[in-house]
Design a protein around this motif. Structure first.
Motif, short mmCIF file in Angstrom:
data_model
loop_
_atom_site.label_atom_id
_atom_site.label_comp_id
_atom_site.label_asym_id
_atom_site.label_seq_id
_atom_site.Cartn_x
_atom_site.Cartn_y
_atom_site.Cartn_z
N ALA A 346 0.83 -1.21 0.00
CA ALA A 346 0.00 0.00 0.00
C ALA A 346 0.86 1.26 0.00
O ALA A 346 0.48 2.28 -0.58
N GLY A 347 2.04 1.19 0.61
CA GLY A 347 2.90 2.36 0.68
C GLY A 347 3.97 2.41 -0.39
O GLY A 347 4.77 3.35 -0.43
N ALA A 348 3.98 1.42 -1.28
CA ALA A 348 5.02 1.37 -2.32
C ALA A 348 4.80 2.44 -3.37
O ALA A 348 3.66 2.82 -3.68
N ALA A 349 5.91 2.93 -3.93
CA ALA A 349 5.81 3.92 -5.00
C ALA A 349 5.26 3.28 -6.27
O ALA A 349 4.50 3.91 -7.02
N ARG A 350 5.65 2.03 -6.52
CA ARG A 350 5.15 1.30 -7.69
C ARG A 350 4.93 -0.15 -7.30
O ARG A 350 5.72 -0.73 -6.54
N THR A 351 3.87 -0.73 -7.83
CA THR A 351 3.59 -2.14 -7.58
C THR A 351 3.40 -2.87 -8.91
O THR A 351 3.01 -2.25 -9.92
N VAL A 352 3.66 -4.15 -8.88
CA VAL A 352 3.50 -4.99 -10.07
C VAL A 352 2.79 -6.27 -9.65
O VAL A 352 3.09 -6.85 -8.59
N GLU A 353 1.83 -6.71 -10.45
CA GLU A 353 1.16 -7.99 -10.25
C GLU A 353 1.31 -8.82 -11.53
O GLU A 353 1.23 -8.27 -12.64
N ALA A 354 1.53 -10.11 -11.38
CA ALA A 354 1.68 -10.97 -12.54
C ALA A 354 1.38 -12.41 -12.16
O ALA A 354 1.58 -12.81 -11.00
N VAL A 470 8.12 -1.56 -5.05
CA VAL A 470 9.39 -0.85 -4.86
C VAL A 470 9.07 0.53 -4.32
O VAL A 470 8.00 1.10 -4.57
N ASP A 471 10.02 1.08 -3.55
CA ASP A 471 9.79 2.41 -2.98
C ASP A 471 10.24 3.50 -3.95
O ASP A 471 10.64 3.22 -5.09
N ALA A 472 10.23 4.74 -3.49
CA ALA A 472 10.56 5.87 -4.37
C ALA A 472 12.00 5.84 -4.84
O ALA A 472 12.34 6.40 -5.89
N GLN A 473 12.87 5.18 -4.09
CA GLN A 473 14.28 5.05 -4.49
C GLN A 473 14.51 3.82 -5.37
O GLN A 473 15.64 3.52 -5.76
N GLY A 474 13.45 3.09 -5.68
CA GLY A 474 13.57 1.92 -6.53
C GLY A 474 14.05 0.69 -5.81
O GLY A 474 14.54 -0.26 -6.44
N LYS A 475 13.88 0.65 -4.50
CA LYS A 475 14.32 -0.51 -3.72
C LYS A 475 13.15 -1.45 -3.49
O LYS A 475 12.03 -1.02 -3.22
N LEU A 476 13.41 -2.76 -3.57
CA LEU A 476 12.38 -3.76 -3.33
C LEU A 476 11.92 -3.70 -1.88
O LEU A 476 12.73 -3.83 -0.95
N VAL A 477 10.60 -3.52 -1.67
CA VAL A 477 10.08 -3.43 -0.30
C VAL A 477 9.02 -4.48 0.01
O VAL A 477 8.67 -4.66 1.18
N ALA A 478 8.50 -5.18 -1.02
CA ALA A 478 7.45 -6.17 -0.75
C ALA A 478 7.50 -7.26 -1.82
O ALA A 478 7.73 -6.99 -3.01
N TRP A 479 7.24 -8.50 -1.38
CA TRP A 479 7.24 -9.66 -2.29
C TRP A 479 6.19 -10.64 -1.78
O TRP A 479 6.24 -11.09 -0.65
N HIS A 480 5.23 -10.97 -2.64
CA HIS A 480 4.19 -11.94 -2.30
C HIS A 480 4.07 -12.94 -3.43
O HIS A 480 3.86 -12.56 -4.59
N ASN A 481 4.21 -14.21 -3.10
CA ASN A 481 4.05 -15.28 -4.11
C ASN A 481 3.07 -16.30 -3.56
O ASN A 481 3.34 -16.96 -2.56
N HIS A 482 1.94 -16.43 -4.22
CA HIS A 482 0.98 -17.50 -3.90
C HIS A 482 1.16 -18.58 -4.98
O HIS A 482 0.81 -18.38 -6.14
N PHE A 483 1.72 -19.69 -4.56
CA PHE A 483 2.06 -20.79 -5.46
C PHE A 483 0.98 -21.86 -5.38
O PHE A 483 0.74 -22.42 -4.31
N VAL A 484 0.34 -22.14 -6.51
CA VAL A 484 -0.63 -23.24 -6.58
C VAL A 484 0.06 -24.40 -7.29
O VAL A 484 0.44 -24.29 -8.46
N THR A 485 0.21 -25.49 -6.56
CA THR A 485 1.01 -26.61 -7.04
C THR A 485 0.17 -27.88 -7.11
O THR A 485 -1.04 -27.86 -6.85
N PHE A 486 0.82 -28.99 -7.47
CA PHE A 486 0.13 -30.27 -7.61
C PHE A 486 0.64 -31.27 -6.58
O PHE A 486 1.83 -31.28 -6.25
N ALA A 487 -0.27 -32.12 -6.09
CA ALA A 487 0.09 -33.07 -5.05
C ALA A 487 -0.67 -34.37 -5.22
O ALA A 487 -1.79 -34.39 -5.75
#
Length: 765
Positions: A346-354, A470-487
């Motif tokens: 929420a506080g990041a300067a830029r966010t990316v979803e993929a 990433v924040d205003a200085q371009g530093k990574l500040v958040a990482w979320h990975n939801h992995f859907v796998t097979f079992a």
């Protein structure tokens, strides 16, 4: 092949001879010096009597041998690891030969069969070199020490005045020389010195290690000599095929067995009940004939009524819908949680979803699965010839499946026509044993290419739903990975003695909380949701890493671009300035950040990163990965035509795999092969699942990379560091795919988020 290759080859034991008789013959008569290496790593003389006794020297040493020196000076070395094309049958004997101080032209290498005295004999996970390297040095040095002592005693001089050189012992003061062959009898009666009495060579004096040596079987492979499992021939041998349900996990109910048995050349046809173990003896129909051709011809007339089971509901489209739904629902298993991801995003300067997606794929080894089995009708003992990566596991699976003591199961390790993890499984071995038990004759089971593709133990597909900031200085500040796998659902014993079932993700299909950049990110959430399936899964080259590297470093590149940062500078900043990062790491090994920084900086230098200007449609991409003890960084340069045709122009690889390259030729081959295999896997393989069936059947609809599409240039650079030696078969593979995909983005502005690459439209204007 170099000009000396014909002198480098070993004459292996005939496939039809037993391990015990071969070793007895080769060590008989007291004309050999035999040293063995116990599974606990201790060096010992393996003799039937007391070490050093004349009786032992006059008869033979125990069959647990690695080194045999004949009176003609020829040195025979036993290679205990399976050879699957990775070159281990050449490289590990080189280690012994180096410390033994013997000319390579005087060395013969034979393949050792399964023997508990050899210790671990699996070939997978790039473990063969690191688990044997130090012990094999000690083994060769111990033999050399004994030869020097034997010469010193013969001359009546101190051993310190003697030295070994090129298959002989020299006494400088008197200018005397004795070849190893002349010292066999004297050395054979000496006690084995303890470790304190053995001095390893200074690496600066190595003559053999680090040089280019051709494979010991190269001439035989080129000439088509019988080396592989599929080449085995035994007197009175029958040939079998084994038909499994097209729906993965299904079983036969009935079949037109009488009609099949009446066909020319067919000896028998029957149903094998099998087990519920997806990675063991699966139910099926066996056809046994006097030739593989007649068995396959009869198979075409086989009509089976199948119980398709729960797997008939599986489809890739269904899995995709389940994954998309799961990504939006609670209930995922938390693999790592640091900080507060939501607040950071929420506080990041830029966010990316993929969302990143990759399919199930097959190993597609060149030699289909096969095994030759003989079951003794008198005592039920089993003799096997198998192209296996894991002979011990194969023996254990036979023992547990058929209730046969392990000591009654003899397994001969043949050369394998490719493995890539497939031959770590042993289903094809138990298939052959089940058939041989029924027909009471030697049986060679041969899978067809269709069997191999459609009944593989597949690399699991997967779905990654990512968010980053990433924040205003371009530093990574958040990482979320939801992995859907097979079992798969498997039975397991509970602590109270009861039996329950759990969902177990496929090999390499579980997300570690220690994967980069998890430990390096203050606000990190890694989640995992398993999708239950009846699809058998198994290790696939660089398990886990082979797809995780593509996902992580592609998304890191997306974040670097969003931050307006240079991709290498962005990665170096994430790595930070610590030398080590705490955590369990891979196989309990902490992550050495300094080593990774060094390979990343080195690949930037070797590739002239940032110093070249590319035209539109051309670009460079970078990625790195820590996999199977190896630290690797790669830069790929590509050209993409306006019509979307891809050409990989150059791949620069820098690896840190420890203090010593064993065989430079083999190491370069492993790097080049990993790059080519990585590109092939990126571009083409994909298995579709419909109604529980694998749709693809052969190379016409499951293509692999062809020679014209391989990279124009592959450059291999090795950093020599003061760390234990590692393997090379796995570590170079993972960074290739993300490096190429990041280069494609640099060239075209298009992101690749679904594999294989052949599905993507790369055209640009």
């Amino acid at each position: 092949m170099n000009v000396r290759d014909k002198d480098l080859q070993a004459a292996p034991a005939p496939a039809s001879s037993s391990r015990r008789s071969f070793l007895r013959q080769s060590a008989a008569g007291g004309s050999l010096l035999a040293l063995g290496l116990f599974h606990n790593g201790a060096i010992a003389a393996l003799a039937q009597g007391q070490a050093g006794s004349k009786a032992a020297a006059a008869t033979e040493f125990s069959p647990n041998v690695f080194i045999r020196i004949a009176q003609d000076g020829i040195v025979t070395l036993v290679s205990k690891q399976p050879e699957i094309g990775q070159g281990i049958k050449t490289s590990l004997p080189m280690v012994i030969a180096e410390e033994l101080e013997v000319d390579w032209k005087d060395v013969r290498v034979v393949q050792g069969d399964l023997n508990p005295a050899y210790g671990s004999q699996g070939a997978g996970g790039s473990t063969s070199t690191p688990t044997n390297y130090e012990n094999f040095h000690r083994l060769g040095a111990t033999a050399r020490t004994m030869l020097v002592q034997a010469a010193a005693q013969t001359w009546g001089v101190p051993a310190g005045e003697c030295r070994a050189e090129r298959g002989a012992v020299l006494h400088e003061a008197s200018k005397r020389r004795l070849g190893y062959g002349e010292l066999v009898k004297a050395a054979a009666v000496l006690p084995v010195p303890d470790a304190k009495g053995v001095q390893l060579k200074d690496p600066a004096t190595y003559r053999l290690l680090g040089t280019r040596v051709g494979g010991v079987d190269n001439d035989k492979v080129v000439a088509g000599k019988p080396l592989f499992g599929i080449d085995v021939q035994l007197p009175g041998m029958l040939h079998a095929v084994y038909v499994k349900c097209p729906v993965l996990g299904g079983r036969p109910v009935s079949a037109n067995l009488a009609a099949i048995k009446a066909m020319p050349g067919v000896k028998d046809a029957f149903i094998v009940e099998g087990t519920d173990n997806l990675n063991g003896l699966r139910p099926g129909v066996a056809i046994v004939a006097n030739s593989t051709w007649n068995a396959i011809r009869a198979r075409k007339k086989l009509v089976v009524q199948w119980d398709e089971g729960e797997g008939a509901n599986h489809s890739w489209a269904g899995f995709l819908a389940q994954a998309q739904a799961a990504s939006k629902q609670p209930g995922a298993v938390t693999m790592r949680r640091d900080g507060d991801v939501e607040t950071a995003l929420a506080g990041a300067a830029r966010t990316v979803e993929a969302a990143y997606t990759y399919p199930f794929i097959s190993h597609a080894s060149m030699e289909p699965q096969n095994c030759t089995a003989v079951v003794d009708p008198k005592d039920g003992s089993v003799e096997l010839w198998a192209p296996t990566q894991n002979p011990g596991a194969g023996q254990a699976l036979v023992a547990s499946t058929f209730n046969i003591p392990k000591e009654k199961i003899e397994l001969h390790i043949t050369r394998s026509g490719g493995g890539f993890g497939r031959r770590l499984s042993s289903d094809f071995i138990v298939d052959a044993v089940a058939i041989a038990q029924k027909v009471k004759a030697p049986v060679k089971l041969t899978w067809t290419r269709e069997d191999d593709l459609q009944h593989d133990h597949f690399r699991a597909g997967g779905f990654h739903f990512l968010r980053g900031g990433v924040d205003a200085q371009g530093k990574l500040v958040a990482w979320h990975n939801h992995f859907v796998t097979f079992a798969n659902r498997v039975e397991q014993k509970e602590s109270d003695g009861t039996t329950g079932s759990v969902l177990r993700p496929g090999s390499g299909a579980s997300l570690s909380g220690d994967e980069f950049p998890g430990r390096w990110t203050a606000n990190c959430l890694l989640e995992q949701t398993p999708l239950e399936c009846r699809i058998p899964m198994g290790p696939w080259r660089a398990p886990g890493s082979n797809v995780f590297a593509w996902v992580f470093h592609s998304f890191i590149d997306e974040l670097a671009h969003a931050a307006g940062r240079d991709p290498i500078e962005f990665r170096l900043e994430i790595l930070g300035d610590k030398d080590m990062v705490a955590g369990t790491g891979e196989r309990g090994v902490p992550y050495n950040v300094a080593r990774m920084r060094n390979v990343l900086k080195a690949v930037a230098e070797k590739s002239d990163w940032g110093k070249r200007k590319f035209a539109r449609g051309q670009g460079a991409g970078v990625a790195f990965h820590f996999s199977h003890r190896g630290y690797v960084a790669e830069v790929a340069e590509v050209t993409v035509s306006k019509e979307g045709q891809l050409r990989v122009d150059r791949v620069v690889v820098v690896t840190d795999i420890g203090a010593q390259i064993v065989n430079l030729s083999g190491a370069e081959n492993q790097v080049q092969g990993s790059v080519i295999d990585g590109l092939s896997t990126l571009m083409y393989p994909s298995l579709n699942v419909e109604k529980g069936r694998i749709v693809q059947s052969n190379f016409h609809d499951y293509p692999l990379l062809r020679m014209p599409d391989t990279p124009t240039r592959i450059e291999a650079h090795f950093l020599k560091t003061d760390y234990p030696v590692t393997g090379l078969g796995e570590p170079v593979f993972p960074p290739l795919a993300p490096a190429v995909c990041n280069a494609i983005f640099a060239a075209t502005g298009k992101r690749v988020r679904e594999l294989p690459l052949s599905k993507a439209d790369l055209s640009w204007s």
